[in-house]
Design an enzyme around this catalytic site. Structure first.
Site, PDB file in Angstrom:
ATOM      1  N   THR A  74      43.352  42.646  40.271  1.00  0.00           N
ATOM      2  CA  THR A  74      44.543  42.617  41.124  1.00  0.00           C
ATOM      3  C   THR A  74      45.292  41.391  40.677  1.00  0.00           C
ATOM      4  O   THR A  74      44.702  40.509  40.060  1.00  0.00           O
ATOM      5  CB  THR A  74      44.123  42.469  42.615  1.00  0.00           C
ATOM      6  OG1 THR A  74      43.689  43.718  43.128  1.00  0.00           O
ATOM      7  CG2 THR A  74      45.249  41.978  43.497  1.00  0.00           C
ATOM      8  N   THR A 110      41.883  39.195  46.258  1.00  0.00           N
ATOM      9  CA  THR A 110      41.380  40.132  45.253  1.00  0.00           C
ATOM     10  C   THR A 110      39.888  40.344  45.476  1.00  0.00           C
ATOM     11  O   THR A 110      39.177  39.405  45.796  1.00  0.00           O
ATOM     12  CB  THR A 110      41.611  39.602  43.824  1.00  0.00           C
ATOM     13  OG1 THR A 110      40.884  40.444  42.904  1.00  0.00           O
ATOM     14  CG2 THR A 110      41.167  38.174  43.640  1.00  0.00           C
ATOM     15  N   GLY A 111      39.452  41.580  45.317  1.00  0.00           N
ATOM     16  CA  GLY A 111      38.026  41.848  45.495  1.00  0.00           C
ATOM     17  C   GLY A 111      37.798  43.209  46.104  1.00  0.00           C
ATOM     18  O   GLY A 111      38.673  44.084  46.037  1.00  0.00           O
TER      19      GLY A 111
END
Ligand code: ASP
Length: 308
Positions: A176, A227-228
């Site tokens: 991302t 992000t993740g």
């Protein structure tokens, strides 16, 4: 409280494992992150707004095929692209977002068009594309977004799934891009854009375009881009949780971000990280996985980039 600007960017928590990263590849990532910082910094150094700076930084990240957003976005299990993006400004919590779109070269500009040209916050489908067309944003065909590396990740992931193997390689799972900024006037903004997770189902939407999960900005507290593992970030309302802890408990940005990423996210088995900038210009880049492509530029300081 400083009067200077702060810009912090990320290219996702899906870094190549350090044992497969070569010096040459690492140099390419550092150079790309530096170019992105330069694009956002130029706006902030000319007294531009945090909103314009995060949009410019995310456009530069979307244009860079190394990262999972815009050109270089990962594939769904059907071999298509579905992109999510959100942008928010901290002065009055105005926000715009798009989910599951394909076509606009820069999904973050579509998100901004939703914010500025409609009464809505989150749009999908033809309606979202119509807004982008009305804003005369550039569109691209599938070959523009195609990268062999992402295609290989899709086929490898589907093969692993069929064989029953667990896919724990973050470079395949994550990715991302995002930016957060504080401008010289003290205004905050956040922007996030993603192709989502490799081999996701068609119609799956992650945390990135959901205000309060993967993206948030409030001048009173902080701006965040995450992000993740999107599903866990959604379940925890990660960005709102950090914002609320700062506003309601008096925790510092560092404390709140470390707690939510280091404890809450980890406790639910989620992997990832975020970039955050506080109302005072301080910033944090916590993550609970091996690395996160990231960089920052603080007024009068050097541009810095990191991977692990
Ligand atoms: N959070 C993104 C999503 O779930 C993916 C990522 O950042 O790895 O769509």
């Amino acid at each position: 409280m400083t009067n200077g600007f702060t810009l912090v960017i990320h290219g996702g928590a899906g870094v190549l494992p350090s044992d497969t990263m070569t010096d040459e590849k690492a140099a390419g990532y550092h150079a790309a992150l530096d170019r992105v910082l330069a694009a956002g910094e130029a706006i902030l150094a000319a007294d531009g707004s945090a909103l314009d700076a995060v949009e410019a930084a995310v456009c530069a990240l979307e244009d860079e095929p190394l990262f999972n957003a815009g050109r270089g976005a990962v594939f769904t299990r059907e071999g298509t692209h579905e992109m999510d993006a959100a942008i928010m400004e901290g002065r009055d919590r105005r926000a715009g977002a798009v989910a599951g779109i394909f076509g606009p070269r820069n999904p973050i500009r579509s998100a901004r068009a939703v914010m500025e040209r409609t009464d809505h916050v989150l749009m999908i489908g033809e309606g979202a594309l119509d807004v982008a067309r009305q804003a005369e944003l550039p569109f691209e065909e599938a070959d523009y977004f195609f990268t062999q590396e992402r295609w290989d990740s899709l086929t490898a992931t589907l093969k692993m799934e069929r064989s029953g193997a667990l896919d724990d390689d973050p470079s395949r799972r994550h990715g991302t891009v995002g930016a957060v900024a504080r401008d010289r006037s003290g205004a905050l903004a956040a922007a996030t854009s993603t192709g989502g997770m490799t081999a996701k189902r068609a119609g799956r939407v992650g945390d990135s375009p959901v205000i309060g999960a993967g993206t948030l900005a409030d001048n009173r507290s902080c701006a965040i881009s995450a992000t993740g593992d999107g599903e866990v970030f959604l379940r925890l309302s990660v960005a709102h949780e950090i914002d609320a802890r700062i506003r309601l408990t008096g925790e510092t940005l560092d404390q709140a971000a470390a707690r939510v990423v280091g404890e809450d996210l980890t406790a639910l088995g989620g992997s990832g990280g975020l970039v955050a900038v506080g109302a005072d210009g301080s910033f944090a880049t916590p993550f609970n996985c091996e690395g996160m492509y990231r960089g920052w530029s603080v007024e009068d300081g050097p541009r810095e980039t990191r991977i692990y």
